[in-house]
Write an enzyme that holds these catalytic residues in place. Structure first.
Site, PDB file in Angstrom:
ATOM      1  CG  HIS A  64      -5.173   9.518  -6.998  1.00 64.42           C
ATOM      2  ND1 HIS A  64      -5.911  10.654  -7.237  1.00 64.42           N
ATOM      3  CD2 HIS A  64      -5.604   9.043  -5.800  1.00 64.42           C
ATOM      4  CE1 HIS A  64      -6.767  10.847  -6.235  1.00 64.42           C
ATOM      5  NE2 HIS A  64      -6.596   9.891  -5.360  1.00 64.42           N
ATOM      6  CG  HIS A  65       2.621   9.183  -8.211  1.00 57.28           C
ATOM      7  ND1 HIS A  65       2.287   9.830  -7.050  1.00 57.28           N
ATOM      8  CD2 HIS A  65       3.774   8.536  -7.952  1.00 57.28           C
ATOM      9  CE1 HIS A  65       3.223   9.586  -6.137  1.00 57.28           C
ATOM     10  NE2 HIS A  65       4.135   8.801  -6.662  1.00 57.28           N
ATOM     11  CE  LYS A  70      -0.052   4.133   5.386  1.00 57.57           C
ATOM     12  NZ  LYS A  70      -0.899   4.890   6.324  1.00 57.57           N
ATOM     13  CE  LYS A  94       6.405  12.940   5.466  1.00 58.24           C
ATOM     14  NZ  LYS A  94       5.654  13.027   6.741  1.00 58.24           N
ATOM     15  CG  ASP A  99      12.843   4.398  -3.378  1.00 62.12           C
ATOM     16  OD1 ASP A  99      12.388   5.108  -4.290  1.00 62.12           O
ATOM     17  OD2 ASP A  99      14.065   4.290  -3.146  1.00 62.12           O
ATOM     18  CE  LYS A 106      -0.682  14.495   7.842  1.00 58.88           C
ATOM     19  NZ  LYS A 106       0.667  13.909   7.814  1.00 58.88           N
ATOM     20  CB  SER A 362       2.677   3.312   7.606  1.00 59.75           C
ATOM     21  OG  SER A 362       2.209   3.956   8.767  1.00 59.75           O
TER      22      SER A 362
HETATM   23  N1  GLU Z   1       1.422  11.088   9.954  1.00 54.49           N
HETATM   24  C1  GLU Z   1       2.690  10.517   9.638  1.00 54.49           C
HETATM   25  C2  GLU Z   1       3.446  11.424   8.680  1.00 54.49           C
HETATM   26  O1  GLU Z   1       3.202  12.601   8.609  1.00 54.49           O
HETATM   27  C3  GLU Z   1       2.595   9.066   9.192  1.00 54.49           C
HETATM   28  C4  GLU Z   1       1.834   8.800   7.953  1.00 54.49           C
HETATM   29  C5  GLU Z   1       1.612   7.301   7.660  1.00 54.49           C
HETATM   30  O2  GLU Z   1       2.176   6.466   8.343  1.00 54.49           O
HETATM   31  O3  GLU Z   1       0.870   7.036   6.719  1.00 54.49           O
HETATM   32  O4  GLU Z   1       4.349  11.009   8.017  1.00 54.49           O
END
Ligand code: GLU
Length: 471
Positions: A64-65, A70, A94, A99, A106, A362
């Site tokens: 949660h930094h 996402k 990632k 950035d 997940k 996204s």
């Molecule tokens: N599931 C994708 C990933 O592993 C996309 C994640 C997203 O768009 O939030 O990067």
């Protein structure tokens, strides 16, 4: 549980290798490495035949930094807790690398979507969303899911619909999930984004003369022989953009087997053949290979694993003959295979950078949802008018008149898809340069993966510093 039960452990091995190049206090590294929240829950599904089945599901929020967190939701029969934790951790790193201002998360639901009807999948997805709402594990400012293995636009549409129904009048509700159909608040280019990002990453890698000379390859994508494992959304689009960029698709592997053709395959034709016949095997003009495993060991220039984790181990890594491995999947290379690839001189373009195009777009979708306006809507005509003025000035100065086609081409004004794709291109190129810089600054950093982890650790640590958590 599969042989990959220690996936989270493996991600942490990479993390620790990179952390050794920092001087952060151990407690801070523990905080960055660990998973903040793991929510595991069971719920009942009424099957079409009237029977009740208990479904097991997870949502993990790794860091949660930055919020929201996402990451996608995976539907697979083998999903297990440490896997979702590992994938959530990879999302944190990632996002930092490219950035994108999110923490990592997940989700996973343990089922094989092929064994359920559309109605059953809809009930599962809506109930899953409901459970997340109850525990505040979803929301545009909290946790924003997306597609992953076994899910796509359809599931994201069910999620946004369920979330909106439970939060009437919430202005930003559309931003509770990304990867939605364009008609349901999605953004143009999201579906192709991971594959397109992989292409940009490869193109960038192939534009470096010293590295290409080291690999004994020419510059650029032209003529490079590509093998792709997995013809899902990521593999299909990666294959498409690489082929359109001049590469030759010499092999495709799927669950049921693999095919090869030295003069080149077309991913669209193979996709259609698979849809009709139920298998990629026996594709006209191609040769069947004994197994998917054999395809991974084919002689080629670029190998793109685009299915699941744990594909390369100490067992098969010595037989891999690719010069470049472009990681479309999350976690395809286990830490036992990594040093073997290094020793063989293979250039590995690591997952946490290479497949970040999906979450990058996204992010654009989420920004679009919060701003409530399509990209380019305000500026397209204005830019078009400016470009026409410029064209007329050039015509007046040079005496050359542009054709209507040229005029249209030059003075088109960018639409949403152009803007999304150029934002993605810029993101992938600048993140690659950051990796190269980090590697150059730390002679001990052995490869791009550790450089990528190191960049991520620095960026997350900086966030914690800004939050006043460490000096
Ligand atoms: N599931 C994708 C990933 O592993 C996309 C994640 C997203 O768009 O939030 O990067």
């Amino acid at each position: 549980m599969t042989a990959q039960a220690n996936f989270f452990e493996e991600v942490n091995q990479y993390f620790d290798q990179a952390a050794a190049f920092t001087a952060y206090p151990p407690g801070l590294l523990d905080q960055i490495r660990g998973c903040n929240s793991v929510y595991r829950f069971d719920f009942p599904l009424r099957r079409d035949n009237g029977q009740i089945e208990v479904i097991r599901a997870w949502r993990v929020e790794h860091s949660h930094h930055k919020t929201p967190v996402k990451g996608g939701i995976r539907y697979a029969p083998e999903v297990y807790e440490e896997e979702v934790m590992a994938l959530a951790a990879l999302m944190t790193y990632k996002c930092a690398i490219v950035d994108v201002p999110f923490g990592g998360g997940k989700g996973g639901i343990r089922l094989d979507p092929n064994h359920y009807s559309v109605g059953e999948l809809e009930r599962v997805t809506r109930r899953y969303t409901h459970e997340l709402v109850k525990k505040a594990f979803i929301g545009p400012g909290i946790d924003v899911p997306a597609p992953d293995y076994g899910t796509g636009e359809r599931e994201m549409a069910w999620i946004v619909d369920t979330y909106s129904a439970l939060n009437p009048g919430q202005l930003d509700a559309l931003g509770c999930v990304t990867g939605k159909p364009v008609t349901q608040g999605g953004v143009r280019g999201r579906k192709e984004a991971t594959g397109r990002g992989l292409y940009f990453a490869l193109r960038e890698a192939c534009s470096h003369p010293v590295e290409m000379a080291r690999l004994g390859l020419g510059l650029g994508l032209e003529g490079k022989r590509v093998v792709v494992q997995g013809l899902g959304n990521v593999g299909y689009h990666a294959a498409k953009f690489c082929r359109e960029g001049g590469a030759i698709l010499v092999g495709i592997a799927e669950r049921e087997g693999a095919i090869t053709n030295a003069t080149g395959l077309n991913e669209d034709d193979v996709f259609r053949h698979r849809k009709q016949s139920g298998s990629i095997l026996n594709f006209p003009g191609a040769t069947n290979l004994a197994s998917t495993a054999v395809a991974l060991e084919m002689e080629c220039d670029v190998l793109i694993p685009a299915a699941l984790e744990g594909v390369f181990t100490a067992e098969n890594a010595p037989r891999v003959r690719a010069k470049i491995i472009l990681e479309g999947a999350n976690g395809p290379t286990t830490p036992s295979a990594d040093p073997i690839f290094r020793q063989k001189g293979i250039l590995v373009i690591p997952d946490i950078y290479a497949n970040a195009g999906g979450v990058t777009v996204s992010y654009f979708e989420w920004v679009k949802n919060l701003s409530h306006v399509r990209f380019g809507r305000m500026s397209k005509r204005h830019e078009m008018a400016n470009e026409l003025v410029m064209l007329r000035a050039i015509e007046a100065a040079t005496g050359k008149l542009f054709t209507d086609a040229e005029r249209m081409q030059i003075a088109k004004g960018p639409d949403e898809e152009d803007l999304v794709n150029s934002g993605l291109e810029e993101t992938m190129i600048s993140a690659y340069h950051q990796l190269l810089e980090t590697k150059a600054q730390h002679p001990g950093v052995p490869d791009l993966r550790i450089a990528a982890f190191l960049n991520a650790i620095h960026k997350v640590a900086r966030s914690y510093a800004e939050l006043g958590i460490f000096p």
